[in-house]
Design a protein around this motif. Structure first.
Motif, PDB file in Angstrom:
ATOM      1  N   TYR A   8       0.863  -1.194   0.000  1.00 31.04           N
ATOM      2  CA  TYR A   8       0.000   0.000   0.000  1.00 31.04           C
ATOM      3  C   TYR A   8       0.898   1.242   0.000  1.00 31.04           C
ATOM      4  O   TYR A   8       0.753   2.145  -0.847  1.00 31.04           O
ATOM      5  CB  TYR A   8      -0.921  -0.049   1.216  1.00 31.04           C
ATOM      6  CG  TYR A   8      -1.924   1.085   1.369  1.00 31.04           C
ATOM      7  CD1 TYR A   8      -2.244   1.957   0.324  1.00 31.04           C
ATOM      8  CD2 TYR A   8      -2.592   1.274   2.579  1.00 31.04           C
ATOM      9  CE1 TYR A   8      -3.180   2.974   0.492  1.00 31.04           C
ATOM     10  CE2 TYR A   8      -3.531   2.292   2.757  1.00 31.04           C
ATOM     11  CZ  TYR A   8      -3.812   3.138   1.710  1.00 31.04           C
ATOM     12  OH  TYR A   8      -4.744   4.147   1.882  1.00 31.04           O
ATOM     13  N   ASP A   9       1.873   1.275   0.928  1.00 29.93           N
ATOM     14  CA  ASP A   9       2.792   2.429   0.973  1.00 29.93           C
ATOM     15  C   ASP A   9       3.526   2.595  -0.357  1.00 29.93           C
ATOM     16  O   ASP A   9       3.706   3.719  -0.844  1.00 29.93           O
ATOM     17  CB  ASP A   9       3.817   2.238   2.095  1.00 29.93           C
ATOM     18  CG  ASP A   9       3.195   2.389   3.485  1.00 29.93           C
ATOM     19  OD1 ASP A   9       2.116   3.015   3.586  1.00 29.93           O
ATOM     20  OD2 ASP A   9       3.777   1.877   4.458  1.00 29.93           O
TER      21      ASP A   9
ATOM     22  N   GLY B  58       2.435   1.847  -3.196  1.00 31.85           N
ATOM     23  CA  GLY B  58       1.486   2.233  -4.244  1.00 31.85           C
ATOM     24  C   GLY B  58       1.018   3.677  -4.136  1.00 31.85           C
ATOM     25  O   GLY B  58       0.360   4.188  -5.047  1.00 31.85           O
ATOM     26  N   LEU B  59       1.336   4.333  -3.020  1.00 34.70           N
ATOM     27  CA  LEU B  59       1.000   5.752  -2.905  1.00 34.70           C
ATOM     28  C   LEU B  59       1.851   6.555  -3.878  1.00 34.70           C
ATOM     29  O   LEU B  59       2.967   6.163  -4.194  1.00 34.70           O
ATOM     30  CB  LEU B  59       1.246   6.229  -1.467  1.00 34.70           C
ATOM     31  CG  LEU B  59       0.364   5.568  -0.397  1.00 34.70           C
ATOM     32  CD1 LEU B  59       0.902   5.863   1.005  1.00 34.70           C
ATOM     33  CD2 LEU B  59      -1.080   6.035  -0.523  1.00 34.70           C
TER      34      LEU B  59
ATOM     35  N   TYR C 204      -1.744   7.429   3.343  1.00 34.70           N
ATOM     36  CA  TYR C 204      -2.805   6.425   3.516  1.00 34.70           C
ATOM     37  C   TYR C 204      -4.035   7.090   4.107  1.00 34.70           C
ATOM     38  O   TYR C 204      -3.930   8.077   4.842  1.00 34.70           O
ATOM     39  CB  TYR C 204      -2.324   5.255   4.362  1.00 34.70           C
ATOM     40  CG  TYR C 204      -2.114   5.563   5.819  1.00 34.70           C
ATOM     41  CD1 TYR C 204      -0.875   5.960   6.290  1.00 34.70           C
ATOM     42  CD2 TYR C 204      -3.161   5.448   6.734  1.00 34.70           C
ATOM     43  CE1 TYR C 204      -0.675   6.248   7.637  1.00 34.70           C
ATOM     44  CE2 TYR C 204      -2.981   5.725   8.080  1.00 34.70           C
ATOM     45  CZ  TYR C 204      -1.742   6.129   8.526  1.00 34.70           C
ATOM     46  OH  TYR C 204      -1.554   6.410   9.845  1.00 34.70           O
TER      47      TYR C 204
ATOM     48  N   HIS D 253      -5.683   0.602   5.586  1.00 39.55           N
ATOM     49  CA  HIS D 253      -4.323   0.047   5.590  1.00 39.55           C
ATOM     50  C   HIS D 253      -4.366  -1.431   5.959  1.00 39.55           C
ATOM     51  O   HIS D 253      -3.753  -2.286   5.311  1.00 39.55           O
ATOM     52  CB  HIS D 253      -3.447   0.823   6.579  1.00 39.55           C
ATOM     53  CG  HIS D 253      -2.069   1.129   6.054  1.00 39.55           C
ATOM     54  ND1 HIS D 253      -1.287   0.179   5.435  1.00 39.55           N
ATOM     55  CD2 HIS D 253      -1.322   2.265   6.063  1.00 39.55           C
ATOM     56  CE1 HIS D 253      -0.133   0.734   5.077  1.00 39.55           C
ATOM     57  NE2 HIS D 253      -0.136   2.006   5.438  1.00 39.55           N
TER      58      HIS D 253
ATOM     59  N   GLN E 152      -5.448  -3.951   3.368  1.00 35.84           N
ATOM     60  CA  GLN E 152      -4.417  -4.367   2.424  1.00 35.84           C
ATOM     61  C   GLN E 152      -3.580  -5.512   2.997  1.00 35.84           C
ATOM     62  O   GLN E 152      -3.249  -6.475   2.311  1.00 35.84           O
ATOM     63  CB  GLN E 152      -3.521  -3.182   2.054  1.00 35.84           C
ATOM     64  CG  GLN E 152      -4.279  -2.019   1.460  1.00 35.84           C
ATOM     65  CD  GLN E 152      -5.079  -2.421   0.240  1.00 35.84           C
ATOM     66  OE1 GLN E 152      -4.536  -2.761  -0.799  1.00 35.84           O
ATOM     67  NE2 GLN E 152      -6.404  -2.414   0.369  1.00 35.84           N
TER      68      GLN E 152
ATOM     69  N   ARG F  95      -3.975  -0.874  -6.718  1.00 36.80           N
ATOM     70  CA  ARG F  95      -3.267   0.380  -7.018  1.00 36.80           C
ATOM     71  C   ARG F  95      -4.259   1.410  -7.567  1.00 36.80           C
ATOM     72  O   ARG F  95      -4.257   2.567  -7.151  1.00 36.80           O
ATOM     73  CB  ARG F  95      -2.192   0.123  -8.087  1.00 36.80           C
ATOM     74  CG  ARG F  95      -1.004  -0.715  -7.647  1.00 36.80           C
ATOM     75  CD  ARG F  95       0.186   0.165  -7.304  1.00 36.80           C
ATOM     76  NE  ARG F  95       1.396  -0.611  -7.031  1.00 36.80           N
ATOM     77  CZ  ARG F  95       1.738  -1.052  -5.825  1.00 36.80           C
ATOM     78  NH1 ARG F  95       0.964  -0.819  -4.771  1.00 36.80           N
ATOM     79  NH2 ARG F  95       2.865  -1.715  -5.656  1.00 36.80           N
TER      80      ARG F  95
ATOM     81  N   HIS G  18      -4.828   2.546  -3.702  1.00 40.47           N
ATOM     82  CA  HIS G  18      -3.540   3.169  -3.381  1.00 40.47           C
ATOM     83  C   HIS G  18      -3.403   4.580  -3.941  1.00 40.47           C
ATOM     84  O   HIS G  18      -3.013   5.501  -3.241  1.00 40.47           O
ATOM     85  CB  HIS G  18      -2.385   2.292  -3.889  1.00 40.47           C
ATOM     86  CG  HIS G  18      -2.411   0.884  -3.369  1.00 40.47           C
ATOM     87  ND1 HIS G  18      -1.461  -0.056  -3.688  1.00 40.47           N
ATOM     88  CD2 HIS G  18      -3.270   0.232  -2.536  1.00 40.47           C
ATOM     89  CE1 HIS G  18      -1.747  -1.201  -3.094  1.00 40.47           C
ATOM     90  NE2 HIS G  18      -2.835  -1.054  -2.403  1.00 40.47           N
TER      91      HIS G  18
END
Lengths: 506, 506
Positions: free
Chosen positions: B275-276, B278-279, B291, B297, B300, B461, B465
């Motif tokens: 997730y991080d 995909g930011l 997030y 979070h 994910q 994503r 994300h």
């Protein structure tokens, strides 16, 4: 405000500076212990921001005002008291640092963080050209900084040395180095031609990395490194850093087929770490709790690495443990064979793996090259050729790669010009300090052979560590050893260890 | 100043905030990966200083002035644009954070760093009393903070939840949890009484740690964690942290005789890390690159850990690799046996090792206890008894130690009250998102069984994300799945996986 209040205000500020400084150092430690490949640029931005804040704090007008008020106060009366020395050293630092413009400090911080990343990648790819632009940039910024800080009679290079070895001058160093070289060259020649030679092949057997890590930790603990206040990790270029009064980090590297690399890397860095651990924690970040110079710092690492770590008394204690740790490699080896092997003298390529006798020649090469770079007498593009030429001349060796040649050391990529000579100063001081400890304590080698190395560490704590920056390096050495820094002790130490082993003069 | 200039000034400031924030996070990462025993106090001081500086930067009057100028400008017209959402979210943050006095922020930072150290030591010594004073102190400071931030209609506990799940209220959560519990209890009962039961003993065979580390890394890479932009380490309590736009750190722990611990710890944290990763990096540290909530979070992490990691398609792909990695443990085991074993349902002591069915009961216990602590209906001294009582009631298990009971989680020692419910919200969202991805993409399980998990990651994503905090969590879930958060998908997912395995209804 009373002088006491001015002093408290300074202490508070420098406590914050130390917190920021050690935080930035922690980020750099992390950078060299497994930073993700793509995280380098952001890491550089983090460190740059913190270093900029530190510089601002240390050079703030308020610091100048406190120092102005303290300079002629009764607190400054005794410059050898903790408080008096604090005022004197901070005043010197302040005068020197405020000459650097903030944007230059930030540019240097950024260029050197990126420079180390470029160096690391270039070394892995064996590609000097990939590193050259970063080196040019760093050199240019360092010359600008030195021009700001240069005082009367100092060369640009002298101004750079001052950062690491306060008050030292390149002309004096060159004279000492000439003396040292004059004595070392015939010694090395006599050892090369000696009747007995060590079997260094046994150091290239199979030494499993996990066993090396455990044995290195054992050795560091045995000589007195406190693992409650520090740790040991792996990196590509061994170093030591202090991330707080109770947080000394030492780092080494291991190769399966080269036993001394990991072990002596550890003992060397542990020597640095033990100096940091011996500084007075209540003065952490202030002159009485800071190291005095890199030469003295290096004397601590070289003393434990060489004077202790390659001595017969140390191996009398350590050898049974080594045989247990490496049964495959050492079961058919005797104590005397291993002791002789770790004292092998042979001109070689890599400074950090060089023996004690030839080591100083590696230093002299770098000392000469960086003087030429700084004086603009050598172009960065021509550095690899100049490097190779000097290695041919002085050591009669030639590196087939940049990685084991001009790219072997991290220092220049980190902006550390004027740093290399402190390594040789450290060797000289290490031998002098060891002799002085024996003079004061009598026989320490019997206890050492039984695994008790506390006497030597106690002596160093008392005569070196606890004084921090209260005295200048020369006074500290004079007080501890009764002599100024000179080459006699080192040469005597090398001869007394090598000549019986090699059968020179028999 | 034009609105654009105000916006640029905000961006510059929040870029610096992000640098300091990630530097402080790096120090905390380091604290949990081998900080020397005696270095804790100084580390707390470093983090406290940085967190204080961050709070000052985020709540500076200048931020308020920029936001004041932007609030009604044309840049704020579209609250779903990156720029408009940035203004809206920063404004909300600013209003909320400036209610906290600086000294309270610093006291909390210090208490929670020390609290985690106390917790770690107390857990190792199995000594709740040694942790109790730190917990009382943290709880008291958190209640003070919540009293400052509480808005109309919010309980103190609601104000704490808001930090992690913006806009959520404890009364609503309690209702969802009641619904979930009503469906889970009969499901768990039916599985306990089912004709077929998994052989979970095979997960307790000898799984060498080194092989587990390699296999966990393999699994994280297979599901899409980018090791060029992150790394995997060992700690005492698994977690994930972002130290920069390209530096996601995931951490797990391994036990030789418990295969799922290290593997699912890794897949869980890799889900967070992905997730991080995909930011959007160009918005790092700003709302569009942050997030949206802890519930999302957690969705994910749970999705990759459970919906993927415990599925038959994943094991069709991963099983041959596992057999190769653990020949001693798995050579006589079939794919179906292993798949059934990792889907074992049994009430147990440790939340992070609980199966999906009983996991939410662990969360409900903590949710109820922390509500009582915050409302002063439960004394910190009585917490272990209350903990044990609820575990007896809801899960019919009893911990012989504090370490596996009330001291098992780091959260409260870090001041994280109101955090636990987000775990169950994450489970609900994970199942909903997986269903929506299958609805949009069609069959993803055939590719998954062949080792290609990129379809699912691409869908996440796009739908989760890349939106960062532009939408609130509820809107984001509605847009991605077409439904508000509810328990149907999770219950269906559990039933469709468990019932055929256990032979329920046959």
């Amino acid at each position: 405000m009373t002088p006491e209040q001015h002093f408290e205000a300074l202490k508070t500020r420098f406590h914050e500076v130390a917190l920021l400084q050690s935080a930035a150092d922690a980020l750099e430690w992390d950078e060299r212990t497994g930073l993700p490949a793509k995280a380098g640029e952001y890491r550089a931005a983090q460190v740059t921001l913190l270093r900029g804040m530190i510089h601002q704090q240390r050079t703030a007008a308020a610091v100048g005002e406190h120092l102005e008020a303290l300079r002629d106060s009764r607190l400054a009366d005794d410059p050898t008291s903790d408080v008096g020395a604090t005022i004197a050293r901070l005043d010197e630092d302040y005068q020197r640092e405020r000459k650097l413009p903030q944007d230059l400090v930030e540019a240097l911080a950024s260029a050197t963080v990126l420079g180390q990343q470029k160096w690391d990648a270039a070394r892995k790819a064996d590609d000097y050209a990939a590193f050259q632009p970063a080196l040019s940039e760093i050199l240019s910024l360092k010359r600008q900084a030195a021009a700001h800080q240069q005082t009367d009679g100092q060369t640009l290079y002298d101004a750079m040395i001052h950062e690491f070895e306060p008050g030292a001058r390149s002309a004096d160093i060159a004279a000492v180095f000439a003396d040292l070289r004059n004595q070392l060259v015939p010694l090395v020649e006599s050892l090369q031609a000696a009747p007995r030679q060590p079997n260094t092949d046994l150091l290239r057997r199979d030494y499993p990395i996990d066993a090396q890590r455990a044995f290195s930790r054992f050795a560091a603990e045995a000589i007195g490194f406190d693992f409650q206040r520090g740790r040991l990790d792996i990196t590509s270029h061994p170093f030591c850093t202090s991330l707080g009064p109770d947080d000394s980090r030492i780092l080494t590297r291991y190769e399966t087929n080269w036993f001394p690399g990991g072990l002596y890397g550890t003992m060397h860095e542990a020597g640095h770490g033990m100096y940091d651990q011996g500084l007075r924690t209540e003065w952490y970040g202030m002159p009485p709790g800071s190291y005095v110079s890199l030469g003295i710092h290096e004397s601590q690492s070289r003393l434990w690495e060489n004077l202790v770590g390659r001595s017969l008394p140390f191996w009398k204690f350590a050898f049974p443990h080594a045989q247990k740790a490496f049964p495959g490699a050492l079961s058919d080896v005797s104590l005397d064979e291993l002791h002789f092997a770790v004292n092998g003298v042979r001109p070689s390529l890599i400074r950090v793996e060089a023996d004690e006798a030839t080591y100083n020649l590696h230093v002299i090469i770098r000392f000469e090259l960086e003087q030429q770079l700084v004086a603009d007498e050598l172009n960065v593009a021509d550095l690899p050729d100049a490097w190779n030429e000097k290695y041919r001349q002085m050591l009669n060796v030639e590196s087939p790669t940049f990685a084991d040649g001009v790219l072997q050391d991290v220092h220049w990529s980190a902006g550390l010009f004027g740093y290399f000579p402190t390594y040789a100063i450290g060797n000289l001081c290490a031998a002098q300090l060891y002799d002085a400890a024996v003079r004061d304590l009598g026989d320490i080698e019997t206890a050492m052979a039984a695994g008790d190395l506390s006497g030597l560490l106690g002596w160093l704590r008392k005569h070196i560590h606890r004084h921090g920056r209260v005295y200048d390096p020369n006074t500290l050495m004079q007080n501890a050893t009764g002599q100024p820094v000179n080459s006699e002790a080192l040469i005597n130490s090398l001869k007394s260890r090598y000549e019986p082993l090699y059968g020179v003069g028999e």
